[in-house]
Structure formats: C-alpha cells, structure tokens
Design a protein around this motif. Structure first.
Motif, mmCIF file in Angstrom:
data_model
loop_
_atom_site.group_PDB
_atom_site.id
_atom_site.type_symbol
_atom_site.label_atom_id
_atom_site.label_comp_id
_atom_site.label_asym_id
_atom_site.label_seq_id
_atom_site.Cartn_x
_atom_site.Cartn_y
_atom_site.Cartn_z
ATOM 1 N N LYS A 131 0.803 -1.222 0.000
ATOM 2 C CA LYS A 131 0.000 0.000 0.000
ATOM 3 C C LYS A 131 0.836 1.272 0.000
ATOM 4 O O LYS A 131 0.378 2.320 -0.430
ATOM 5 C CB LYS A 131 -0.963 -0.016 1.177
ATOM 6 C CG LYS A 131 -2.024 -1.093 1.037
ATOM 7 C CD LYS A 131 -3.098 -0.966 2.059
ATOM 8 C CE LYS A 131 -4.181 -1.998 1.895
ATOM 9 N NZ LYS A 131 -4.922 -1.881 0.660
ATOM 10 N N THR A 132 2.072 1.189 0.472
ATOM 11 C CA THR A 132 2.898 2.394 0.548
ATOM 12 C C THR A 132 3.749 2.619 -0.704
ATOM 13 O O THR A 132 4.439 3.626 -0.802
ATOM 14 C CB THR A 132 3.833 2.344 1.770
ATOM 15 O OG1 THR A 132 4.697 1.210 1.634
ATOM 16 C CG2 THR A 132 3.042 2.235 3.058
ATOM 17 N N ILE A 170 2.221 9.921 -4.960
ATOM 18 C CA ILE A 170 0.922 9.290 -4.749
ATOM 19 C C ILE A 170 1.144 7.793 -4.596
ATOM 20 O O ILE A 170 1.754 7.153 -5.452
ATOM 21 C CB ILE A 170 -0.032 9.569 -5.930
ATOM 22 C CG1 ILE A 170 -0.131 11.070 -6.216
ATOM 23 C CG2 ILE A 170 -1.408 8.948 -5.677
ATOM 24 C CD1 ILE A 170 -0.673 11.905 -5.099
ATOM 25 N N SER A 171 0.612 7.242 -3.506
ATOM 26 C CA SER A 171 0.854 5.828 -3.195
ATOM 27 C C SER A 171 -0.173 4.915 -3.855
ATOM 28 O O SER A 171 -1.243 5.353 -4.289
ATOM 29 C CB SER A 171 0.814 5.613 -1.678
ATOM 30 O OG SER A 171 -0.506 5.781 -1.214
ATOM 31 N N TYR A 172 0.161 3.646 -3.864
ATOM 32 C CA TYR A 172 -0.747 2.610 -4.358
ATOM 33 C C TYR A 172 -2.074 2.667 -3.596
ATOM 34 O O TYR A 172 -3.147 2.568 -4.182
ATOM 35 C CB TYR A 172 -0.071 1.248 -4.186
ATOM 36 C CG TYR A 172 -0.896 0.071 -4.607
ATOM 37 C CD1 TYR A 172 -0.975 -0.276 -5.953
ATOM 38 C CD2 TYR A 172 -1.575 -0.705 -3.676
ATOM 39 C CE1 TYR A 172 -1.729 -1.373 -6.346
ATOM 40 C CE2 TYR A 172 -2.321 -1.791 -4.058
ATOM 41 C CZ TYR A 172 -2.392 -2.122 -5.400
ATOM 42 O OH TYR A 172 -3.139 -3.199 -5.791
ATOM 43 N N GLU A 173 -2.002 2.859 -2.287
ATOM 44 C CA GLU A 173 -3.215 2.904 -1.465
ATOM 45 C C GLU A 173 -4.126 4.066 -1.877
ATOM 46 O O GLU A 173 -5.348 3.920 -1.922
ATOM 47 C CB GLU A 173 -2.836 3.048 0.012
ATOM 48 C CG GLU A 173 -4.045 3.018 0.926
ATOM 49 C CD GLU A 173 -3.652 3.033 2.394
ATOM 50 O OE1 GLU A 173 -2.591 3.586 2.733
ATOM 51 O OE2 GLU A 173 -4.419 2.472 3.196
ATOM 52 N N GLU A 174 -3.543 5.212 -2.197
ATOM 53 C CA GLU A 174 -4.362 6.362 -2.613
ATOM 54 C C GLU A 174 -5.070 6.073 -3.938
ATOM 55 O O GLU A 174 -6.220 6.468 -4.125
ATOM 56 C CB GLU A 174 -3.500 7.620 -2.733
ATOM 57 C CG GLU A 174 -3.006 8.130 -1.387
ATOM 58 C CD GLU A 174 -1.981 9.233 -1.534
ATOM 59 O OE1 GLU A 174 -2.383 10.403 -1.533
ATOM 60 O OE2 GLU A 174 -0.785 8.913 -1.673
ATOM 61 N N ILE A 175 -4.382 5.376 -4.836
ATOM 62 C CA ILE A 175 -4.987 5.008 -6.130
ATOM 63 C C ILE A 175 -6.124 4.013 -5.874
ATOM 64 O O ILE A 175 -7.222 4.157 -6.406
ATOM 65 C CB ILE A 175 -3.943 4.383 -7.085
ATOM 66 C CG1 ILE A 175 -2.713 5.270 -7.258
ATOM 67 C CG2 ILE A 175 -4.589 4.022 -8.426
ATOM 68 C CD1 ILE A 175 -2.904 6.543 -7.981
ATOM 69 N N GLU A 176 -5.839 3.024 -5.021
ATOM 70 C CA GLU A 176 -6.866 2.036 -4.660
ATOM 71 C C GLU A 176 -8.113 2.704 -4.087
ATOM 72 O O GLU A 176 -9.232 2.328 -4.427
ATOM 73 C CB GLU A 176 -6.297 1.109 -3.571
ATOM 74 C CG GLU A 176 -5.943 -0.254 -3.990
ATOM 75 C CD GLU A 176 -5.521 -1.082 -2.781
ATOM 76 O OE1 GLU A 176 -5.452 -2.284 -2.968
ATOM 77 O OE2 GLU A 176 -5.260 -0.569 -1.681
#
Ligand code: FES
Length: 112
Positions: free
Chosen positions: A6-7, A16-22
C-alpha cells in the motif's frame, strides 16, 4: 500487481501511493483522468509519462476492465518541457519551439 504494498509510490512526481490510487478506484474512478482529478497523480513534471501505465494496470486489476477500455490520459500542450522564453516569442513556426532536451549536450552518451 501483488508485488506492490500500500505504501508503494506509483506517481513519483506527486508522491501518490498505491493505497491512494486504490481508494479512488473504490469510490468509482475508472479512467486515469478520474484518478488524476482526485489525487493529483499525473500532474507532476513528467505529466504522467511514468505513472499512467501503472495506474491503468491498477484499474485493470481492481475492476477487471480490459486495457482497451481504460482511456489514455488527456495530454495538454506542451507535450515536453520547454523554456518559457520559447513560449513568449512571436514565432509561428513549429521548428522554433524546441524542448530543453534539444539543448542538452551529450558526450559519450552522457550529459555534459
Ligand atoms: S510520475 Fe506521475 S506525474 Fe510524474
């Protein structure tokens, strides 16, 4: 895309992190431009040249949308970085508008 946690930073320019896209995909983002508007992903100096394919892959993984149904990001001029002085000239010929990359001098394949 299980190799990402996620980070993991997807957009290096805007961090922008993977978690923000998710998160934005979970609330309905289905195109790169949706993700861009909600997170600033793609608004950095590279203008999404690095992150757009990663975002498309995450959208594909999370939604099952086939890649041809995930639109490419909308591009705006200038496509490559140029000096502001180039924009302020009155020239109407394309050849007078150059990228800063045109001015980089190379020596043995490396920037001088
Ligand atoms: S990596 Fe996303 S704008 Fe550059």
């Amino acid at each position: 895309m299980n190799r990402l946690d996620k980070t993991t930073i997807i957009c290096r320019c805007e961090e922008i992190s993977y978690e923000e896209i998710e998160d934005v995909i979970s609330i309905g983002a289905r195109r790169f431009d949706d993700v861009k508007r909600l997170t600033r992903c793609g608004m950095g100096p590279c203008q999404s040249k690095i992150c757009s394919s990663l975002v498309a892959e995450i959208i594909h993984d999370k939604t099952g949308l086939p890649f041809p149904e995930i639109p490419l990001p909308r591009m705006r001029m200038p496509i490559s970085p140029i000096k502001i002085g180039t924009l302020t000239t009155n020239s109407t010929t394309f050849s007078s508008v150059k990228s800063v990359l045109d001015e980089v001098e190379l020596e043995d394949g490396k920037v001088k």
